[in-house]
Design a protein around this motif. Structure first.
Motif, PDB file in Angstrom:
ATOM      1  N   ASN A   1      50.396  53.364  35.001  1.00 21.21           N
ATOM      2  CA  ASN A   1      50.569  52.115  35.761  1.00 21.21           C
ATOM      3  C   ASN A   1      49.430  51.875  36.767  1.00 21.21           C
ATOM      4  N   LYS A   2      48.241  52.229  36.361  1.00 18.31           N
ATOM      5  CA  LYS A   2      47.074  52.099  37.230  1.00 18.31           C
ATOM      6  C   LYS A   2      46.734  50.628  37.479  1.00 18.31           C
ATOM      7  N   VAL A   3      46.493  50.295  38.747  1.00 14.49           N
ATOM      8  CA  VAL A   3      46.171  48.901  39.115  1.00 14.49           C
ATOM      9  C   VAL A   3      44.819  48.773  39.819  1.00 14.49           C
ATOM     10  N   ASP A   4      44.223  49.913  40.194  1.00  5.71           N
ATOM     11  CA  ASP A   4      42.964  49.860  40.943  1.00  5.71           C
ATOM     12  C   ASP A   4      41.962  50.859  40.385  1.00  5.71           C
ATOM     13  N   ASP A   5      40.717  50.702  40.770  1.00  7.08           N
ATOM     14  CA  ASP A   5      39.655  51.597  40.282  1.00  7.08           C
ATOM     15  C   ASP A   5      38.501  51.568  41.286  1.00  7.08           C
ATOM     16  N   THR A   6      37.564  52.510  41.116  1.00 10.11           N
ATOM     17  CA  THR A   6      36.451  52.627  42.076  1.00 10.11           C
ATOM     18  C   THR A   6      35.415  51.517  41.845  1.00 10.11           C
ATOM     19  N   PRO A   7      34.725  51.094  42.898  1.00  7.91           N
ATOM     20  CA  PRO A   7      33.724  50.026  42.744  1.00  7.91           C
ATOM     21  C   PRO A   7      32.453  50.510  42.033  1.00  7.91           C
ATOM     22  N   TYR A   8      31.958  49.717  41.083  1.00  6.72           N
ATOM     23  CA  TYR A   8      30.633  49.953  40.503  1.00  6.72           C
ATOM     24  C   TYR A   8      29.612  49.892  41.623  1.00  6.72           C
ATOM     25  N   GLY A   9      28.627  50.774  41.584  1.00  6.99           N
ATOM     26  CA  GLY A   9      27.588  50.803  42.613  1.00  6.99           C
ATOM     27  C   GLY A   9      27.946  51.695  43.771  1.00  6.99           C
ATOM     28  N   GLY A  10      29.163  52.200  43.764  1.00 12.02           N
ATOM     29  CA  GLY A  10      29.612  53.122  44.808  1.00 12.02           C
ATOM     30  C   GLY A  10      30.179  52.400  46.004  1.00 12.02           C
ATOM     31  N   GLY A  11      30.601  53.171  46.984  1.00 15.40           N
ATOM     32  CA  GLY A  11      31.211  52.602  48.189  1.00 15.40           C
ATOM     33  C   GLY A  11      32.630  53.069  48.356  1.00 15.40           C
ATOM     34  N   ALA A  12      33.157  52.771  49.537  1.00 16.79           N
ATOM     35  CA  ALA A  12      34.479  53.291  49.908  1.00 16.79           C
ATOM     36  C   ALA A  12      35.596  52.526  49.213  1.00 16.79           C
ATOM     37  N   GLY A  13      36.701  53.233  48.982  1.00 22.84           N
ATOM     38  CA  GLY A  13      37.949  52.586  48.602  1.00 22.84           C
ATOM     39  C   GLY A  13      38.036  52.174  47.148  1.00 22.84           C
ATOM     40  N   MET A  14      39.069  51.408  46.871  1.00 19.60           N
ATOM     41  CA  MET A  14      39.415  51.022  45.509  1.00 19.60           C
ATOM     42  C   MET A  14      39.515  49.509  45.403  1.00 19.60           C
ATOM     43  N   LEU A  15      39.265  49.010  44.195  1.00 18.27           N
ATOM     44  CA  LEU A  15      39.384  47.576  43.922  1.00 18.27           C
ATOM     45  C   LEU A  15      40.505  47.329  42.931  1.00 18.27           C
ATOM     46  N   MET A  16      41.178  46.211  43.080  1.00 16.99           N
ATOM     47  CA  MET A  16      42.210  45.838  42.103  1.00 16.99           C
ATOM     48  C   MET A  16      41.532  45.411  40.802  1.00 16.99           C
ATOM     49  N   LYS A  17      42.081  45.900  39.684  1.00 18.84           N
ATOM     50  CA  LYS A  17      41.474  45.687  38.363  1.00 18.84           C
ATOM     51  C   LYS A  17      41.677  44.234  37.895  1.00 18.84           C
ATOM     52  N   PRO A  18      40.614  43.609  37.365  1.00 17.44           N
ATOM     53  CA  PRO A  18      40.704  42.187  37.003  1.00 17.44           C
ATOM     54  C   PRO A  18      41.676  41.903  35.863  1.00 17.44           C
ATOM     55  N   ASP A  19      41.739  42.799  34.871  1.00 18.49           N
ATOM     56  CA  ASP A  19      42.599  42.548  33.705  1.00 18.49           C
ATOM     57  C   ASP A  19      44.074  42.545  34.103  1.00 18.49           C
ATOM     58  N   VAL A  20      44.444  43.420  35.030  1.00 23.45           N
ATOM     59  CA  VAL A  20      45.854  43.513  35.451  1.00 23.45           C
ATOM     60  C   VAL A  20      46.244  42.256  36.243  1.00 23.45           C
ATOM     61  N   VAL A  21      45.359  41.863  37.181  1.00 26.10           N
ATOM     62  CA  VAL A  21      45.617  40.647  37.979  1.00 26.10           C
ATOM     63  C   VAL A  21      45.699  39.423  37.055  1.00 26.10           C
ATOM     64  N   ASP A  22      44.825  39.363  36.067  1.00 23.68           N
ATOM     65  CA  ASP A  22      44.807  38.213  35.145  1.00 23.68           C
ATOM     66  C   ASP A  22      46.100  38.122  34.336  1.00 23.68           C
ATOM     67  N   ARG A  23      46.631  39.255  33.896  1.00 19.95           N
ATOM     68  CA  ARG A  23      47.898  39.214  33.143  1.00 19.95           C
ATOM     69  C   ARG A  23      49.044  38.776  34.053  1.00 19.95           C
ATOM     70  N   ALA A  24      49.034  39.224  35.303  1.00 18.07           N
ATOM     71  CA  ALA A  24      50.070  38.791  36.259  1.00 18.07           C
ATOM     72  C   ALA A  24      49.994  37.278  36.446  1.00 18.07           C
ATOM     73  N   TYR A  25      48.764  36.774  36.602  1.00 11.18           N
ATOM     74  CA  TYR A  25      48.552  35.326  36.748  1.00 11.18           C
ATOM     75  C   TYR A  25      49.053  34.573  35.515  1.00 11.18           C
ATOM     76  N   ASN A  26      48.728  35.064  34.325  1.00 10.05           N
ATOM     77  CA  ASN A  26      49.142  34.390  33.083  1.00 10.05           C
ATOM     78  C   ASN A  26      50.659  34.268  32.960  1.00 10.05           C
ATOM     79  N   SER A  27      51.387  35.175  33.618  1.00 11.53           N
ATOM     80  CA  SER A  27      52.857  35.150  33.528  1.00 11.53           C
ATOM     81  C   SER A  27      53.471  34.018  34.347  1.00 11.53           C
ATOM     82  N   VAL A  28      52.697  33.409  35.262  1.00  9.52           N
ATOM     83  CA  VAL A  28      53.258  32.348  36.126  1.00  9.52           C
ATOM     84  C   VAL A  28      52.473  31.038  36.090  1.00  9.52           C
ATOM     85  N   LYS A  29      51.313  31.021  35.459  1.00 13.51           N
ATOM     86  CA  LYS A  29      50.425  29.848  35.580  1.00 13.51           C
ATOM     87  C   LYS A  29      51.089  28.580  35.041  1.00 13.51           C
TER      88      LYS A  29
END
Ligand code: 4GY
Length: 240
Positions: free
Chosen positions: A46-74
């Motif tokens: 159930n992974k929703v985030d991943d490390t940023p390309y190019g490095g740096g602190a923290g995690m980013l929310m994955k685009p494919d997961v957010v897009d599927r969530a959006y498609n369920s309500v658009k």
């Protein structure tokens, strides 16, 4: 009016299940639908985030997961809003404008943010609630839902949005209720007089005074009568 909220933390939205917003939901004047973005992960953990390309602190929310969530309500007529400090600042004018929409989809980021490609793909408008950084877009989304819902027909009982702060571009006049004397202070006589014209004039004067003393910059953007302008000039001389 329908609000779809895309979030990793739907449990944060309990405050909207109280008081005026609760009643508006029960009356079906507004509909607040919480979508857990995690439900749209197709990963075995159930992974929703991943490390940023190019490095740096923290995690980013994955685009494919957010897009599927959006498609369920658009929907065709939905406006998609991303809550971010990079957005245009929310104010009462924007709040009123948004209250005319029939469907808002609110995207809440968390951690270091969301992959830019899904923002570019789905977001219509970026809105900020102020120049500070929060841990996520959930509190801003609640601020937006609460402020916008007040302007949806039937949510407030009376005309309470007509006379409040910012309705006329000014801060509100002071208000009083019983008892008539509290802490040795009497309620202003004019409010007890029953003289509606005098009360109206007193309130306008107090609103001008309040605005001048607390938020003088708001006076730049509103039309004043000559009489009101000279009243402001009088207040300016008093503080000198
Ligand atoms: N201020 N106004 C705000 C905010 C948090 C990381 C993107 C704000 O609207 N949103 O501070 N949001 C960040 C957290 C992802 C949103």
């Amino acid at each position: 009016m329908k609000f779809d909220v895309l979030t990793l933390f739907p449990e944060m939205f309990e405050p909207l299940k109280q008081s005026i917003i609760k009643r508006a939901t029960e009356k079906q004047i507004i509909d607040i639908n919480l979508i857990n973005i995690r439900d749209f992960s197709e990963d075995k953990h159930n992974k929703v985030d991943d490390t940023p390309y190019g490095g740096g602190a923290g995690m980013l929310m994955k685009p494919d997961v957010v897009d599927r969530a959006y498609n369920s309500v658009k929907s065709k007529n939905a406006k998609v809003i991303y809550l971010t400090p990079q957005g245009k600042r929310l104010n009462q004018e924007k709040v009123k404008e948004l209250s005319k929409e029939e469907h808002l989809i609110l995207l809440c980021g968390h951690y270091e943010g969301i992959d830019q490609r899904v923002i570019d793909k789905i977001v219509d408008e970026e809105i900020s609630i102020g120049d500070y950084v929060l841990t996520g877009g959930e509190i801003p989304a609640m601020v937006l839902i609460d402020s916008v819902s007040r302007y949806v027909e039937g949510v407030l009982s009376n005309e309470s949005t007509d006379e409040e702060s910012f309705a006329n571009g000014l801060l509100e006049y002071p208000q009083y209720t019983r008892p008539e004397i509290f802490n040795n202070e009497k309620v202003p006589e004019v409010l007890i007089s029953g003289h509606h014209e005098n009360i109206k004039n007193w309130r306008r004067e107090k609103a001008l005074e309040n605005t001048f003393r607390k938020r003088p910059e708001l006076l730049e953007n509103i039309a004043l009568t000559d009489k009101e302008k000279s009243y402001i000039e009088k207040l300016k001389k008093e503080v000198q």
